[in-house]
Write an enzyme that holds these catalytic residues in place. Sequence first.
Site, PDB file in Angstrom:
ATOM      1  N   GLY A 161       0.921  -1.195  -0.077  1.00 29.20           N
ATOM      2  CA  GLY A 161       0.063  -0.112   0.004  1.00 29.20           C
ATOM      3  C   GLY A 161       0.909   1.320   0.049  1.00 29.20           C
ATOM      4  CD  GLN A 162       0.023   5.179  -3.882  1.00 25.77           C
ATOM      5  OE1 GLN A 162      -1.235   5.276  -3.702  1.00 25.77           O
ATOM      6  NE2 GLN A 162       1.146   5.486  -4.657  1.00 25.77           N
ATOM      7  N   GLY A 184      -5.543   5.765   3.462  1.00 21.74           N
ATOM      8  CA  GLY A 184      -6.680   4.583   2.997  1.00 21.74           C
ATOM      9  C   GLY A 184      -6.048   3.931   1.880  1.00 21.74           C
ATOM     10  CG  HIS A 185      -4.011   5.126  -1.213  1.00 24.95           C
ATOM     11  ND1 HIS A 185      -3.333   5.755  -2.303  1.00 24.95           N
ATOM     12  CD2 HIS A 185      -5.117   5.643  -1.171  1.00 24.95           C
ATOM     13  CE1 HIS A 185      -4.022   6.912  -2.602  1.00 24.95           C
ATOM     14  NE2 HIS A 185      -5.062   6.615  -2.040  1.00 24.95           N
ATOM     15  CE1 TYR A 186      -3.605   2.872   5.124  1.00 22.22           C
ATOM     16  CE2 TYR A 186      -6.046   2.221   5.259  1.00 22.22           C
ATOM     17  CZ  TYR A 186      -4.912   3.036   5.587  1.00 22.22           C
ATOM     18  OH  TYR A 186      -5.244   4.245   6.155  1.00 22.22           O
TER      19      TYR A 186
END
Lengths: 277, 581
Positions: free
Chosen positions: B331-332, B501-503
């Site tokens: 993720g990010q 939220g980027h998981y």
Amino acid sequence: MADKPSDRNEKSGMSRRKFIKNSGLVAGGVVGGGLFGGLFTNQLQKKEPVTPHGNTNGELQDARVSINRAEDFAILSAATERIFPKDDLGPGAIELGVPYFIDKQLAGEWGVNAKEYMKGPFITNIQAAGTHNDERDQDSQGPNSATQVPIPTPRYQSILNRSEIFTLGLRKIDQVAQEDFGARFVELSPDKQDEVLRMFDEDKVEMKGVGSANFFHLLQQTTIEGAYADPVYGGNKDMMGWKMKEYPGPRASYLDKIEEKEFIKMEPISLRNYQGH
Amino acid sequence: MVVKLDKVDVVVVGTGWAGGVVSAELSKAGYKVVALERGKNVNRDDYIGVKDELRYTNRYEMMQNLDPETITSRNYLDETALPVRTRKEMMVGTDLGGGSVHWAGATYRWKPYDFEIKSKTIERYGKDKIPEGMTIQDWGITYDEMEKYYDRWEKTAGISGEPDPIGDKRSSDYPNPPMKESPAVGLFMETTKKMGYHPYRVPAGNLSQAYTNPDGEKINQCMFCSFCTQYGCDFGAKSDPLVTVIPTAMKTGNFEARTGAYVKRVLYKSGKATGVLYIDKMTGVEYEQPATVVVLAAFTFTNNRLLLLSGIGEPYNPKTKKGVIGRNFNGQFGITFLGARGYFKDKKFNYYMGAGALGGTLSDFAGDNFDHSKLNFINGGGIELRQYGDGAIATNHVPKGTPNWGPEFKKNSIYYANRSLVAWYTMATMSYWHNFTDLDPTYTDSYNDPLLRITYKYTDQDRVMAKFGIEKSREIMEEMGADIVDEDEIPHEFNHVYNGGHYAGGVIMGADPATSAVNNYLQMWDVDNLFVVGGSAFPQFAGHHPTATIGALGYRASEGIEKYLKNGGQLVKGKQESASV
């Protein structure tokens, strides 16, 4: 392929620096005590920085609903004023109503950690309760970094809720002031008050159940929030925080202004104005 | 006692873009669909007039209540994971529409390179370019195959944008032109063009004009009000499931969304999913919802956790490197989106105005658009300058060296409130054998089920790529004329803050059942009637924001589910690839 051992586990064996000095200054400053306490309260009422906000216009929202002791509130007021002081740009934390803002926040769901995971087991030793991973000084990054408060992000592992952390922290501020500087926090000069606060900021004070930097970051975060949140929460009195910053408040549309090259200064409006009550 | 409900064709867990697209497509096709959402029932009215920075940005109004459930987190295999306790450290959306309602709107397609990263990297640089321990893999689908799904989702969402000048083949233009250009964005565009790069406007889910999508849903024009990221839209002008796919599903009469429904298990018997077990949070009553097809379209964490709790699929074991559920968590967050902030002494921007995806970007350092032969990393990312519109609490950036509080802080934070801009690198994150999810041995949710545990650490690849992006961002900021340029610092290790939220990952797509959980229709290899849709399917993260790919995968999965409902069986034949990790 062995995995690298945790830095944190390695560190936990090391002794932390001890900062509460057993100097001669301690002798003069005993916390509490009947007579002394009474004198203290009287002094508070005379001193300017601890009479938050001249309540002359029947500002009925300004009363403590969470912090019981007047002297705790006085310490809070003085500390927030050092974090966000009055200067020639405009009002400081006290005039903006920040201490009342914080008191109200602590009374609500945020103050009692209602929406946080508070199930045990808690790692209650001071290493785990201290500030983790504080090497990043560029705040919370990520897609929302522009919408985060610019303070380091400690990892919360305390069994205490925020309201309890504030009570402990405010009293610890006063204890450090007395033990290291020989006077109540509210009686110290601004420079000395800064020195006390810096010890918390740098995690140099030992507190029970929470790292002193964690407490300080909460104090710092809520002070900034109180200066700039919508006035409906009790801070940012008369939108004076927004005026200093040339922030216009919530508005419906900038469709006709978004391409404008010059800076556009507007008188702010509040959420109450926006919702049209 | 569990109340058994009537069987439906499809039960969908989650109502964000993934669940929303699947619900709309299958209910349009005439199937009976029930979607289960743990959060509240909300609609557009919930977001009108609530422009309150404290409540939404600082108190995370639209994020999951962590009191009943969170995740635990650690860096290393031999560590005890600790729970991520506060919403400041854990941003995960909730309520009807999911995280897709509070998104910013930046909408990028991922690249041909991303979908075939392993093959293409080896092809160009040789096998040794992929470091030991990096477990990247091809998706089992190509960009060319994904293109029509991207196109479809962009039209549903009404994306406003212009093509990337060095981008990939598109079957049609964006449905709407780019948004208006602010002076700050203009400065980024003009400067980077002069530097020889190929800037273009960030494709946006904030609409540049009023639009009606192919399903007949109307989306309004963005007002640049700035209350966008972490907010629902005041004007129905940000594309989200509440103004698109959910009403589309509702109109069919075949769809029901049940909110306050906390799913505890996928029910499973003799190789088939039979339905799901959920609890109604209002009454405490437990229900069994039987279905012909079960779709997990919740957030990455929930998709992972439900499979592990339900005992479906072989859990990934980092010691043997066998098993698939939990593999390649990625993720990010943390080390991504680092860049440089410029402070302008004599220039003021109207930075309190903006929209989530108002911005400029360039792909010159994205994917494999640049030569990596002499670089110690693979992949890359976009460089963006975004004008979200800063709130008053958020705008407290000060040049390095300024104390964090006190008189000097106050002076500088006020002076620079409208005088600072940031450019950052939206870099990719690769997957490794040591980054994965499993169930925590200690901490439990309010129903005494184990929490999901994340084990995640950074690698040299991450740090070297971050440094590269920071340097590029700094150069741009200097060229833009900033008087002071501060570089972001590269963290040594992941600090357990799950922001943005980027998981992704953990239930990943692939061609080989030994190293992937789902096929290229998001259908589980082990369970033909179970589809797992969303970011959980990303085998690794690309160097751009994920939403368009999640939307596109929603359409791809819908096609697969329809095929399954008609003909049954496994839709893809698994290939055995070399098992080297």
